[in-house]
Design an enzyme around this catalytic site. Structure first.
Site, PDB file in Angstrom:
ATOM      1  N   ARG A 172       0.951  -1.208   0.030  1.00  0.00           N
ATOM      2  CA  ARG A 172       0.142  -0.221   0.044  1.00  0.00           C
ATOM      3  C   ARG A 172       0.761   1.312   0.029  1.00  0.00           C
ATOM      4  O   ARG A 172       0.659   2.304   0.679  1.00  0.00           O
ATOM      5  CB  ARG A 172      -0.834  -0.137   1.168  1.00  0.00           C
ATOM      6  CG  ARG A 172      -2.044  -1.267   1.282  1.00  0.00           C
ATOM      7  CD  ARG A 172      -2.978  -1.139   0.080  1.00  0.00           C
ATOM      8  NE  ARG A 172      -3.390  -2.267   0.365  1.00  0.00           N
ATOM      9  CZ  ARG A 172      -3.247  -3.623  -0.547  1.00  0.00           C
ATOM     10  NH1 ARG A 172      -2.342  -3.586  -1.358  1.00  0.00           N
ATOM     11  NH2 ARG A 172      -4.079  -4.684  -0.416  1.00  0.00           N
ATOM     12  N   SER A 222     -10.886  -2.145   3.599  1.00  0.00           N
ATOM     13  CA  SER A 222     -10.368  -2.726   4.833  1.00  0.00           C
ATOM     14  C   SER A 222      -9.664  -1.457   5.348  1.00  0.00           C
ATOM     15  O   SER A 222      -8.966  -0.558   4.970  1.00  0.00           O
ATOM     16  CB  SER A 222      -9.271  -3.685   4.346  1.00  0.00           C
ATOM     17  OG  SER A 222      -9.493  -4.768   3.957  1.00  0.00           O
ATOM     18  N   GLU A 292      -5.337   1.674   6.814  1.00  0.00           N
ATOM     19  CA  GLU A 292      -4.772   1.999   5.300  1.00  0.00           C
ATOM     20  C   GLU A 292      -5.703   3.038   4.764  1.00  0.00           C
ATOM     21  O   GLU A 292      -5.290   3.384   3.955  1.00  0.00           O
ATOM     22  CB  GLU A 292      -5.388   0.363   4.625  1.00  0.00           C
ATOM     23  CG  GLU A 292      -5.376   0.618   3.326  1.00  0.00           C
ATOM     24  CD  GLU A 292      -5.414  -0.919   2.678  1.00  0.00           C
ATOM     25  OE1 GLU A 292      -5.033  -1.820   3.511  1.00  0.00           O
ATOM     26  OE2 GLU A 292      -6.181  -0.984   1.439  1.00  0.00           O
TER      27      GLU A 292
HETATM   28  C1  LIG Z   1     -15.785  -2.215  -0.868  1.00  0.00           C
HETATM   29  C2  LIG Z   1     -14.299  -1.667  -0.951  1.00  0.00           C
HETATM   30  C3  LIG Z   1     -13.525  -2.800  -1.369  1.00  0.00           C
HETATM   31  C4  LIG Z   1     -12.233  -2.347  -1.205  1.00  0.00           C
HETATM   32  N1  LIG Z   1     -11.446  -3.444  -1.729  1.00  0.00           N
HETATM   33  C5  LIG Z   1     -10.053  -3.180  -1.715  1.00  0.00           C
HETATM   34  C6  LIG Z   1      -8.983  -4.092  -2.197  1.00  0.00           C
HETATM   35  O1  LIG Z   1      -9.363  -5.370  -2.555  1.00  0.00           O
HETATM   36  N2  LIG Z   1      -7.859  -3.742  -2.206  1.00  0.00           N
HETATM   37  C7  LIG Z   1      -7.301  -2.593  -2.066  1.00  0.00           C
HETATM   38  O2  LIG Z   1      -6.023  -2.194  -2.609  1.00  0.00           O
HETATM   39  N3  LIG Z   1      -8.075  -1.544  -1.968  1.00  0.00           N
HETATM   40  C8  LIG Z   1      -9.299  -1.657  -1.651  1.00  0.00           C
HETATM   41  N4  LIG Z   1     -10.441  -0.706  -1.498  1.00  0.00           N
HETATM   42  C9  LIG Z   1      -9.836   0.565  -1.051  1.00  0.00           C
HETATM   43  C10 LIG Z   1      -9.878   1.724  -2.328  1.00  0.00           C
HETATM   44  O3  LIG Z   1     -10.849   1.025  -3.567  1.00  0.00           O
HETATM   45  C11 LIG Z   1      -8.193   1.451  -3.053  1.00  0.00           C
HETATM   46  O4  LIG Z   1      -7.448   1.880  -2.132  1.00  0.00           O
HETATM   47  C12 LIG Z   1      -8.134   2.195  -4.365  1.00  0.00           C
HETATM   48  O5  LIG Z   1      -7.188   2.184  -4.869  1.00  0.00           O
HETATM   49  C13 LIG Z   1      -8.475   3.992  -4.192  1.00  0.00           C
HETATM   50  O6  LIG Z   1      -8.942   4.492  -5.304  1.00  0.00           O
HETATM   51  P1  LIG Z   1      -9.326   5.785  -5.233  1.00  0.00           P
HETATM   52  O7  LIG Z   1      -9.480   6.233  -6.860  1.00  0.00           O
HETATM   53  O8  LIG Z   1     -10.878   5.539  -4.956  1.00  0.00           O
HETATM   54  O9  LIG Z   1      -8.327   6.778  -4.687  1.00  0.00           O
HETATM   55  P2  LIG Z   1      -9.003   7.854  -3.441  1.00  0.00           P
HETATM   56  O10 LIG Z   1      -9.608   7.080  -2.440  1.00  0.00           O
HETATM   57  O11 LIG Z   1      -9.770   8.903  -4.230  1.00  0.00           O
HETATM   58  O12 LIG Z   1      -7.660   8.307  -2.828  1.00  0.00           O
HETATM   59  C14 LIG Z   1      -6.741   7.455  -2.244  1.00  0.00           C
HETATM   60  C15 LIG Z   1      -5.488   8.186  -2.103  1.00  0.00           C
HETATM   61  O13 LIG Z   1      -4.900   8.090  -3.477  1.00  0.00           O
HETATM   62  C16 LIG Z   1      -4.548   9.373  -3.674  1.00  0.00           C
HETATM   63  N5  LIG Z   1      -4.727   9.795  -5.251  1.00  0.00           N
HETATM   64  C17 LIG Z   1      -6.126   9.441  -6.090  1.00  0.00           C
HETATM   65  N6  LIG Z   1      -5.742   9.579  -7.236  1.00  0.00           N
HETATM   66  C18 LIG Z   1      -4.461   9.916  -7.487  1.00  0.00           C
HETATM   67  C19 LIG Z   1      -3.680  10.470  -8.588  1.00  0.00           C
HETATM   68  N7  LIG Z   1      -4.332  10.462  -9.969  1.00  0.00           N
HETATM   69  N8  LIG Z   1      -2.508  10.691  -8.427  1.00  0.00           N
HETATM   70  C20 LIG Z   1      -1.921  10.842  -7.056  1.00  0.00           C
HETATM   71  N9  LIG Z   1      -2.559  10.537  -5.984  1.00  0.00           N
HETATM   72  C21 LIG Z   1      -3.817  10.067  -6.119  1.00  0.00           C
HETATM   73  C22 LIG Z   1      -5.232  10.325  -3.030  1.00  0.00           C
HETATM   74  O14 LIG Z   1      -4.639  11.552  -2.538  1.00  0.00           O
HETATM   75  C23 LIG Z   1      -5.359   9.675  -1.574  1.00  0.00           C
HETATM   76  O15 LIG Z   1      -4.384   9.746  -0.955  1.00  0.00           O
HETATM   77  C24 LIG Z   1     -11.649  -1.056  -1.239  1.00  0.00           C
HETATM   78  C25 LIG Z   1     -12.417  -0.174  -1.036  1.00  0.00           C
HETATM   79  C26 LIG Z   1     -13.967  -0.405  -0.871  1.00  0.00           C
HETATM   80  C27 LIG Z   1     -14.927   0.522  -0.682  1.00  0.00           C
END
Ligand SMILES: Cc1cc2nc3c(=O)[nH]c(=O)nc-3n(C[C@H](O)[C@H](O)[C@H](O)COP(=O)(O)OP(=O)(O)OC[C@H]3O[C@@H](n4cnc5c(N)ncnc54)[C@H](O)[C@@H]3O)c2cc1C
Length: 299
Positions: A172, A222, A292
């Site tokens: 992560r 998580s 996380e």
């Molecule tokens: C039901 C559910 C299941 C999930 N299962 C998993 C799983 O199996 N595995 C897992 O790893 N995660 C999981 N997640 C967590 C999440 O989906 C991941 O961490 C995902 O990668 C976040 O992406 P996001 O676009 O929503 O980022 P955001 O939540 O919008 O941002 C997360 C971080 O990334 C940064 N960020 C976002 N976009 C950019 C960019 N273009 N450039 C630089 N920084 C950026 C943000 O500043 C922030 O710090 C889950 C979440 C939910 C709700």
């Protein structure tokens, strides 16, 4: 400030006092002073320039699926890349995806092109930008396993490309988190596969998710990282905390590693629950649970 951003983003792409509960999977979060939705790299660069000149703090986000935003919201500007810059291009066994593309959409594109390797990420509800920043992973795979190179923008607005092996990917974490680089897009190195088998793997992963995770409830996935030698969910369940609530925030009955919003949870409820879990697990097991999910804004 609004007028300044509107002049190059257009009125539709600049929102004022925008409730972040509309943009997070937790459905929690107070207003962002400004919510900006750039559509091009040039606009993104202009945002960085204006923010620097005017001393406006910026927070870049994707689909908000890993965030807990405070009840008092976010001062400064949120830059949303969700579904913007979301081009997907397949070239042989390489697949380019823009930062705003959803991982589920990329998985579908890979399936259509009969490319295997992206199936594990099909159910992660984030964008490519958020996924690369977090080095998202599931079922024993992480994005780092399939990244050939990443295009990013630094705080000066310079665009560069970095190879996957130089991205300092870890559990992560990534160089993008370390340096505050904005992920613009990524080339994945996939393999020619059998369409039916790819589809079956996606279905299998989906089935496992739906059975084990509270996907039907607002959450941010998580809450805690996996502590070495343990599973966060098992430790939390072991302390009898499954179903335990503070205000509208509840440890999921389905998976103790998730906190769900029962409908009216505040960020404070979630924060208090996180701290209660950490304290209980530490006192009873001596294990420090690290979060996380990212905490953003004012609580
Ligand atoms: C039901 C559910 C299941 C999930 N299962 C998993 C799983 O199996 N595995 C897992 O790893 N995660 C999981 N997640 C967590 C999440 O989906 C991941 O961490 C995902 O990668 C976040 O992406 P996001 O676009 O929503 O980022 P955001 O939540 O919008 O941002 C997360 C971080 O990334 C940064 N960020 C976002 N976009 C950019 C960019 N273009 N450039 C630089 N920084 C950026 C943000 O500043 C922030 O710090 C889950 C979440 C939910 C709700």
């Amino acid at each position: 400030m609004y007028e300044l951003f509107k002049s190059f983003l257009g009125a539709d792409n600049v929102l004022v006092s925008e409730p972040m509960s509309k943009h997070t999977s937790f459905k929690i979060g107070g207003p962002a002073d400004l919510f900006l939705m750039p559509e091009t790299h040039g606009q993104l660069r202009q945002i960085l320039t204006v923010a620097k000149e005017q001393n406006i703090p910026l927070f870049v986000m994707g689909n908000g699926s890993n965030l807990l935003v405070g009840d008092k919201g976010i001062r400064g500007a949120v830059v949303s890349l969700y579904k913007k810059m979301n081009k997907i291009v397949v070239d042989g066994e390489k697949l380019y995806a823009g930062c705003g593309a959803l991982m589920s959409t990329v998985a579908s594109a890979a399936l259509s092109a009969e490319l295997e390797g992206f199936e594990f990420a099909s159910g992660i509800p984030g964008t490519i930008g958020g996924g690369i920043y977090m080095n998202a992973g599931a079922y024993g795979f992480e994005l780092k396993d399939i990244v050939e190179s990443v295009d990013y923008m630094d705080s000066e607005g310079n665009i560069s490309q970095i190879s996957g092996s130089d991205c300092k990917f870890g559990y992560r974490k990534s160089i993008f988190a370390e340096k505050g680089y904005i992920v613009l897009g990524c080339i994945f190195e996939l393999k020619k596969g059998n369409k039916e088998q790819i589809r079956e793997r996606i279905n299998d992963f989906t089935q496992r998710r739906v059975t084990k995770q509270p996907v039907e409830k607002p959450s941010a996935g998580s809450v805690f990282k996996r502590p070495e030698g343990y599973f966060a969910g098992a430790l939390i369940e072991g302390e009898g905390l499954k179903g335990f609530s503070i205000g509208g925030a509840q440890v999921s009955e389905k998976h103790a590693g998730f906190i769900i919003n029962k409908g009216d949870a505040t960020a404070k409820d979630v924060l208090d629950l996180v701290e209660h879990i950490q304290k209980t697990v530490y006192e009873k097991n001596g294990v420090k649970l690290e979060t996380e999910i990212k905490f953003v804004g004012e609580f």
